[in-house]
Design an enzyme around this catalytic site. Structure first.
Site: not given
Length: 405
Positions: A80, A87, A89, A91, A117, A121, A405
């Site tokens: 998260s 926006r 970077g 993640l 979503e 990934y 999970f």
């Protein structure tokens, strides 16, 4: 991205608060106590802006059933970013760092996750490895066949006292079901925890047990709701798990679940090869909808491909590209079959070419080579390789996911 730290156990509440904001939930102390029981701080990455936690990614240490076996897999979770820090970077930095850490540790050749979503990934090399069907049906006109032999015994109880026998049955069934995750004592405690805030107006969870000639061979975890309208009762049966090792047990459990008194509806998330789709008298009434479940990322390509088995004999050279983990880039000769497999670096001409995401889609046996080639995800370098190698990547059971999970 600065101030990336490995948190400690004392940081759990702060991380839980971040996740609650990101996933639009209100923290619940009972639920937090359950989630704390499986928290692995040493496998987490936390980003701070000053003293504030703003981004997080974690993983659980579990095994994943694969065609013909089981493999250690990083179960990626708790990902998260605070709404105020999107926006930037964060993640991307966390996912890259996490993959590198998993690779360098050398214990887990694959990572697996559920995607909030689906578009997030794939850019990190995760491929859609398993799909499921969600069922939300009216049960009033659904019928199942009569049992072909003498029925076993059905018992209804609270799940907790039966945890040891449920675990033994689950392990027997998991051996033949790619996509199911291992459960130790902590995870059984997590799965069977009956937190009130997660009931969504339903009853406490119940377990339906089926005993055949050799003992317990099936169970179902479910809840019910109390609902009425002018025409009478309209309760719902919410099925969480159905685990069986015998067809007779499967049929007996579903005959009861579809006919619980004072209920007229049922919901369930099952596998794409769910036998129920073939058993009911009117499959359309199930209103089954296809959905994505598990996304798999090969962290160590040769180790991962050698860890699973193949439906037919296979000898193919695959040219792989991996932008994030360059150790995976190259040509790999995969030789395998139902009994064993090896995967080694090769200088021979490739028969197939793909990126690491495509291998994730193939890994659990749920995607076909021809379909991936038609989608432009896989390239046949040597003519005839698709037809020759395609059957080997399948399996006798479709991959499935038992729990989030």
């Amino acid at each position: 991205m600065t101030d990336v730290v490995v948190p400690g156990a004392d940081d759990f509440d702060e991380i839980a608060g971040l996740l609650a904001l990101a996933f639009h939930e209100t923290p619940d102390q009972e639920l937090l106590a359950v989630e704390r029981s499986v928290f692995e701080p040493e496998r987490c990455l936390l980003v701070r802006d000053g003293a504030t936690a703003v981004a997080h990614a974690g993983a659980f240490t579990r095994d994943l059933a694969v065609p013909g076996g089981s493999v250690p897999a990083a179960h990626v979770t708790m990902v998260s970013v605070l709404p105020t820090h999107r926006r930037r970077g964060l993640l991307t930095g966390l996912m890259r760092r996490q993959l590198r850490d998993i690779r360098d540790a050398g214990r887990e050749p694959v990572a697996v996750l559920w995607a909030s979503e689906g578009r997030i990934y794939p850019r990190f090399g995760y491929g859609l490895a398993a799909q499921g069907v969600t069922i939300g049906c009216d049960t009033t006109e659904l019928r199942l066949p009569e049992p072909a032999s003498a029925p076993g015994t059905l018992r209804l109880d609270r799940p907790g006292p039966h945890q040891p026998e449920l675990a033994r049955l689950y392990d027997r069934a998991r051996a033949g079901r790619p996509g199911w995750s291992s459960r130790d004592e902590r995870w059984w405690g997590y799965v069977l925890a009956d937190v009130k805030s997660r009931r969504s107006g339903a009853t406490e969870r119940r377990v339906l047990l089926h005993e055949g000639p050799d003992g317990l061979d099936g169970y179902a975890l479910y809840r019910t709701t109390d609902d009425w309208d002018a025409a009478g009762p309209r309760g719902e049966v919410r099925v969480d798990e159905v685990v069986t090792t015998e067809p007779e047990a499967y049929l007996a459990l579903w005959r009861l679940l579809l006919s619980v008194d004072l209920t007229r509806r049922l919901s369930y998330r099952g596998a794409v090869d769910e036998p129920l789709l073939r058993l009911v008298n009117e499959p359309r009434r199930l209103r089954a909808q296809l959905t994505d479940t598990l996304w798999v990322r090969l962290v160590d390509v040769p180790a991962a491909l050698a860890a699973r088995r193949y439906a037919t004999e296979l000898d193919v050279v695959i040219e792989v590209t991996d932008e994030l983990l360059p150790e995976n880039t190259g040509r790999w000769r995969l030789v395998g079959g139902p009994a064993e497999a090896t995967c080694t670096a090769s200088t021979e001409p490739a028969g197939l070419a793909c990126d690491v995401r495509c291998l994730g889609e193939l890994f659990l046996g749920g995607a076909g080579l021809a379909a991936l080639a038609a989608a432009g995800r896989l390239r046949e370098v040597r003519p005839g390789t698709l037809a020759a190698a395609g059957p080997a990547f399948g399996w006798d059971r479709a991959p499935a996911a038992m729990e989030t999970f």
